[in-house]
Scaffold this motif. Sequence first.
Motif, mmCIF file in Angstrom:
data_model
loop_
_atom_site.group_PDB
_atom_site.id
_atom_site.type_symbol
_atom_site.label_atom_id
_atom_site.label_comp_id
_atom_site.label_asym_id
_atom_site.label_seq_id
_atom_site.Cartn_x
_atom_site.Cartn_y
_atom_site.Cartn_z
ATOM 1 N N LYS A 91 -95.912 -18.920 -6.685
ATOM 2 C CA LYS A 91 -95.010 -18.113 -6.090
ATOM 3 C C LYS A 91 -94.807 -16.590 -6.256
ATOM 4 N N LEU A 92 -94.108 -16.092 -5.729
ATOM 5 C CA LEU A 92 -93.704 -14.681 -5.935
ATOM 6 C C LEU A 92 -93.402 -14.306 -7.419
ATOM 7 N N CYS A 93 -93.801 -13.059 -7.549
ATOM 8 C CA CYS A 93 -93.587 -12.502 -8.847
ATOM 9 C C CYS A 93 -92.080 -11.720 -8.827
ATOM 10 N N LEU A 94 -91.083 -12.245 -9.640
ATOM 11 C CA LEU A 94 -89.642 -11.714 -9.251
ATOM 12 C C LEU A 94 -89.513 -10.488 -9.943
ATOM 13 N N THR A 95 -88.807 -9.607 -9.466
ATOM 14 C CA THR A 95 -88.545 -8.267 -9.845
ATOM 15 C C THR A 95 -87.791 -8.388 -11.276
ATOM 16 N N GLU A 116 -84.851 -7.026 -11.782
ATOM 17 C CA GLU A 116 -83.486 -7.313 -11.418
ATOM 18 C C GLU A 116 -83.316 -8.884 -11.038
ATOM 19 N N GLN A 117 -84.218 -9.334 -10.280
ATOM 20 C CA GLN A 117 -84.178 -10.795 -10.176
ATOM 21 C C GLN A 117 -84.417 -11.627 -11.173
ATOM 22 N N GLN A 118 -85.088 -11.285 -12.173
ATOM 23 C CA GLN A 118 -85.333 -12.164 -13.290
ATOM 24 C C GLN A 118 -83.985 -12.227 -14.119
ATOM 25 N N THR A 120 -79.269 -5.327 1.106
ATOM 26 C CA THR A 120 -79.931 -6.215 2.073
ATOM 27 C C THR A 120 -81.560 -6.132 1.815
ATOM 28 N N GLY A 121 -82.271 -7.248 1.791
ATOM 29 C CA GLY A 121 -83.715 -7.237 1.613
ATOM 30 C C GLY A 121 -84.046 -7.218 0.042
ATOM 31 N N SER A 122 -82.942 -7.438 -0.732
ATOM 32 C CA SER A 122 -83.264 -7.160 -2.246
ATOM 33 C C SER A 122 -83.940 -8.736 -2.833
ATOM 34 N N GLY A 123 -83.862 -9.864 -2.062
ATOM 35 C CA GLY A 123 -84.463 -10.939 -2.654
ATOM 36 C C GLY A 123 -83.364 -11.971 -3.030
ATOM 37 N N LYS A 124 -82.239 -12.038 -2.641
ATOM 38 C CA LYS A 124 -81.148 -13.063 -2.990
ATOM 39 C C LYS A 124 -81.451 -14.313 -2.551
ATOM 40 N N THR A 125 -82.048 -14.638 -1.496
ATOM 41 C CA THR A 125 -82.473 -15.947 -1.226
ATOM 42 C C THR A 125 -83.270 -16.457 -2.030
ATOM 43 N N GLU A 126 -84.177 -15.866 -2.633
ATOM 44 C CA GLU A 126 -85.155 -16.362 -3.575
ATOM 45 C C GLU A 126 -84.673 -16.613 -4.817
ATOM 46 N N ILE A 127 -83.444 -15.970 -5.205
ATOM 47 C CA ILE A 127 -82.626 -16.435 -6.506
ATOM 48 C C ILE A 127 -81.933 -17.679 -6.081
ATOM 49 N N ASP A 144 -86.573 -23.044 6.957
ATOM 50 C CA ASP A 144 -88.003 -23.174 6.770
ATOM 51 C C ASP A 144 -88.170 -22.923 5.197
ATOM 52 N N ARG A 145 -87.542 -22.196 4.559
ATOM 53 C CA ARG A 145 -87.895 -21.836 3.297
ATOM 54 C C ARG A 145 -87.374 -22.811 2.374
ATOM 55 N N LEU A 146 -86.026 -23.749 2.756
ATOM 56 C CA LEU A 146 -85.649 -24.823 2.000
ATOM 57 C C LEU A 146 -86.719 -25.966 2.051
ATOM 58 N N ARG A 158 -84.235 -2.807 -2.930
ATOM 59 C CA ARG A 158 -84.991 -3.807 -2.130
ATOM 60 C C ARG A 158 -86.491 -4.382 -2.760
ATOM 61 N N VAL A 159 -86.973 -5.370 -2.244
ATOM 62 C CA VAL A 159 -88.033 -6.024 -2.877
ATOM 63 C C VAL A 159 -89.174 -4.837 -2.510
ATOM 64 N N GLU A 160 -90.245 -4.851 -3.214
ATOM 65 C CA GLU A 160 -91.743 -4.112 -3.065
ATOM 66 C C GLU A 160 -91.472 -2.772 -2.795
ATOM 67 N N HIS A 183 -81.201 -12.298 9.556
ATOM 68 C CA HIS A 183 -82.839 -12.581 9.928
ATOM 69 C C HIS A 183 -83.598 -11.317 9.127
ATOM 70 N N ASP A 184 -84.785 -11.860 8.825
ATOM 71 C CA ASP A 184 -85.529 -11.037 7.911
ATOM 72 C C ASP A 184 -86.731 -10.788 9.068
ATOM 73 N N VAL A 185 -86.914 -9.752 9.846
ATOM 74 C CA VAL A 185 -87.795 -9.440 10.638
ATOM 75 C C VAL A 185 -88.390 -8.170 10.309
ATOM 76 N N GLY A 243 -86.068 -1.637 8.746
ATOM 77 C CA GLY A 243 -86.910 -1.232 7.790
ATOM 78 C C GLY A 243 -87.412 -2.434 6.740
ATOM 79 N N ARG A 244 -87.491 -3.501 7.125
ATOM 80 C CA ARG A 244 -87.746 -4.612 6.008
ATOM 81 C C ARG A 244 -89.085 -4.758 5.820
ATOM 82 N N GLY A 245 -89.906 -4.235 6.565
ATOM 83 C CA GLY A 245 -91.504 -4.167 6.589
ATOM 84 C C GLY A 245 -92.134 -2.939 5.981
HETATM 85 P P1 ADP Z 1 -81.998 -10.648 0.880
HETATM 86 O O1 ADP Z 1 -81.476 -12.439 0.958
HETATM 87 O O2 ADP Z 1 -81.475 -10.235 -0.455
HETATM 88 O O3 ADP Z 1 -81.535 -10.141 2.235
HETATM 89 P P2 ADP Z 1 -84.513 -12.262 0.840
HETATM 90 O O4 ADP Z 1 -84.381 -13.229 -0.192
HETATM 91 O O5 ADP Z 1 -84.398 -12.731 2.204
HETATM 92 O O6 ADP Z 1 -83.460 -10.822 0.834
HETATM 93 O O7 ADP Z 1 -85.917 -11.280 0.775
HETATM 94 C C1 ADP Z 1 -86.651 -10.608 1.778
HETATM 95 C C2 ADP Z 1 -88.021 -10.900 1.756
HETATM 96 O O8 ADP Z 1 -88.636 -10.393 0.543
HETATM 97 C C3 ADP Z 1 -88.588 -11.984 1.989
HETATM 98 O O9 ADP Z 1 -89.491 -12.358 2.764
HETATM 99 C C4 ADP Z 1 -88.875 -12.604 0.572
HETATM 100 O O10 ADP Z 1 -89.818 -13.600 0.627
HETATM 101 C C5 ADP Z 1 -89.338 -11.266 -0.241
HETATM 102 N N1 ADP Z 1 -89.026 -11.320 -1.740
HETATM 103 C C6 ADP Z 1 -88.192 -11.772 -2.366
HETATM 104 N N2 ADP Z 1 -88.226 -11.633 -3.561
HETATM 105 C C7 ADP Z 1 -89.523 -10.991 -3.793
HETATM 106 C C8 ADP Z 1 -90.367 -10.442 -4.728
HETATM 107 N N3 ADP Z 1 -90.012 -10.728 -6.067
HETATM 108 N N4 ADP Z 1 -91.708 -9.944 -4.539
HETATM 109 C C9 ADP Z 1 -92.064 -9.914 -3.044
HETATM 110 N N5 ADP Z 1 -91.407 -10.483 -1.960
HETATM 111 C C10 ADP Z 1 -90.134 -10.908 -2.163
#
Ligand code: ADP
Length: 747
Positions: A201-205, A207-209, A233-240, A270-272, A387-389, A559-561, A599-601
């Motif tokens: 899977k993704l490598c956590l930042t 902060e996420q770690q 927004t876009g900081s990767g909360k869902t991943e946590i 979908d992600r779940l 934000r991630v990346e 949405h994350d578009v 600006g999520r891309g």
């Molecule tokens: P949030 O819930 O904070 O708005 P998301 O969890 O939806 O953010 O993450 C936004 C996007 O970044 C998603 O497409 C997700 O897959 C991606 N993402 C999350 N964590 C990382 C990471 N550590 N490295 C790269 N991409 C990530």
Amino acid sequence: MQGGEKQFAQIVIPSPLKEPLTYAIPPSLQDGLKIGMRVLVPLGNRKVIGVVVDFLSETPLKEVREILDILDEEPILDASLLQLNHWISKYYLSPIGEVLATILPSSLRTAGQRIILPRPGEFRVAGELERKILEEVQKKRGKVTIKTLARRFPGGGFYRALHRLASMGAVEIRERQIRKQIKKIAVKERSGEGPPEDSEKLCLTPEQQGALHAVAERLQKGGFETFLLYGVTGSGKTEIYLRAMELVRRAQKRSLILIPEISLTPQLLDRLQERFPDRVGVLHSALTSSERWTQWRHILNGNVDVVVGARSAVFAPVPNLGLLVVDEEHDSSYKQEEGVRYHARDLAVVRGKLLGCPVLLGSATPAIESFENCRQGRYQLLELTHRVEKRSLPHVEAVDLRTNLKGERREATGLFSHQLKEALQENYARGQQSLIFLNRRGYASFLQCRLCGFVLRCSHCSVTMTFHLKQQSVFCHHCGFRRPVRDLCPACGNLTLSRIGFGTEQVEQELFRLIPRARIARMDRDTTRTRGSQERLIRQWEKGEIDVLVGTQMITKGHDVTGVTLVGAILADLSLNLPDFRAAERTFQLLSQVSGRAGRGKEAGKVIIQTYTPDHYTFQHVITHDYKGFFASEIEFRRALNYPPFSRLVHLRVEGTKAQEVEAKAKMLVKGLRDRHKRDRKILEKIEILGPAPAPIEKLRSRYRWQVLIKGEKGPSLLEFANQAREILPPSRITRLYIDVDPYNML
Ligand code: ADP
Ligand code: ZN
């Protein structure tokens, strides 16, 4: 249990009864009966379903009736849900049976069919469909079920029409009990295959770690703790959330995740499903009652590891629950506005406490209450500031509508400033997607006669009606009442009705003119009525098949578009001007959330906010992405006026069909409260009674409404005090009293 033997059972019936009722357990049922099971009991001359909450070995009651039958093989509510039921009843000042009815899916509490009965009286019915339904119901005299009737009126609109008839009191919907109904669902074993390993899977930042580590530590130690994951927004909360839920699964426990609305976030689902193949249970309002029942049984049997759902999923009967997650915890859709008026985020925290497991709340714009709870040390704050990346937050600017419309560059349109217009055209030319937000649907806010001043109002509510171009009709956005209109003024008969104000439909029309070749779509309640239409729109948006999407607050969420690089807010002041102490907070949340879609891309995003009050602190902090700055201003305002989180509010509303009666009852209520107030000096110092006053919407669905607000220090004495309202105004045929603890909507 009070004695060794179970002679009697305390049973809660899903109805507005204050206390559990006592029934005798016949010898034949003694072995099988357990707390948390449903039983069939006699009540008056009916047979009703109830849930066993306790056993007694004796009772002082003389006449005790017997339980007729057991309806479950295993308990359907565990001890913690029964405790939660009790807690809700005390805190939200609601009869325990009504709380039970809120918790149980309807098919579990009725084992029967819903029948429709006509009510006496003359009713003026608005639509053709309603009239036909009413005639049919009157003809059948209570012998018709909803199912049968629905089959007679195919072609859509039946349930809404029926709902309107019920809410105006022309028909009554009642449950008809039928025989025992036990269906079994097999228990599914977990498959050997787990979710993908971390390495894939993704490598956590960092902060996420850090955030995940804090939650993991608590999971390992065990016990209750609430975390607030505040991440832009876009900081990767869902991943946590996902990683924490995986940890829970590895510990052989289960998780529950609440989200504001499932249809708005198909991506999360979908992600779940990807992470927990075949082990996700879904609960949401669009399920039919039998689908809901099936999901409930699956969850109860432990067939899933993760349950995802909207507000009412907080009651999901998840065995061995190890973690509760509330995404977008600030969202007002977590507040139930009918029946028992609970707040699902707050209940998630209570449920976690009762179970002794952690609760993870997440948001980019936390509720003021939640952030204050962190400051007070009640919740642990976890922060994701980037934000991630290394993607940057969008550039936000406010456009001052005052100068813009006066300015020499004013173009043919009044809705779009030249800045927004140019940005839109440019963004389209570059092949990027744009989002246009306006929190009001319809074409024009209302219709007014230029000659005599007449304004078209709803005949059932004290509000103006909104004009919708496509249907050439005005609609009441509160009760749904509709009437066709032309330009003819109903009062003076001249052709002088003009359209005042605007909504998303008009914005869409203007967009067609502004960028004629673009693929433009609109997402609001009008365009998403049919099942699946909302998800279809979101999927098209995700795939880049829409260039410009205009919509109400529906478009602000989740949405994350990645193709979206421009966001425009047509009139950001709308939500700021509501008579509500949370107006600034809501505006900040809406605008920050909608900005967060940009600006999520790889490409940076840009946000243009049109407003008449660009200097307001809310907009200033939105522009600089400064939640903490906003919090600092807002919390001082709350403190100065002693609003929550510094105090607690209880909102009392008296409703009825006769204006004078309602007013008289509201005054009586306040007098009664003040009299009790006087007797108790201690309470006097701590509690304020505001009102009575007519509600901002004085008439709704032909019912008049007055309100009283009780404000005071948090704690049981305020609740006890407010609860006296039920004694002062017992239920009557003329008026009804509604109690809302921690109200969100006081219109
Ligand atoms: P949030 O819930 O904070 O708005 P998301 O969890 O939806 O953010 O993450 C936004 C996007 O970044 C998603 O497409 C997700 O897959 C991606 N993402 C999350 N964590 C990382 C990471 N550590 N490295 C790269 N991409 C990530
Ligand atoms: Zn109305």
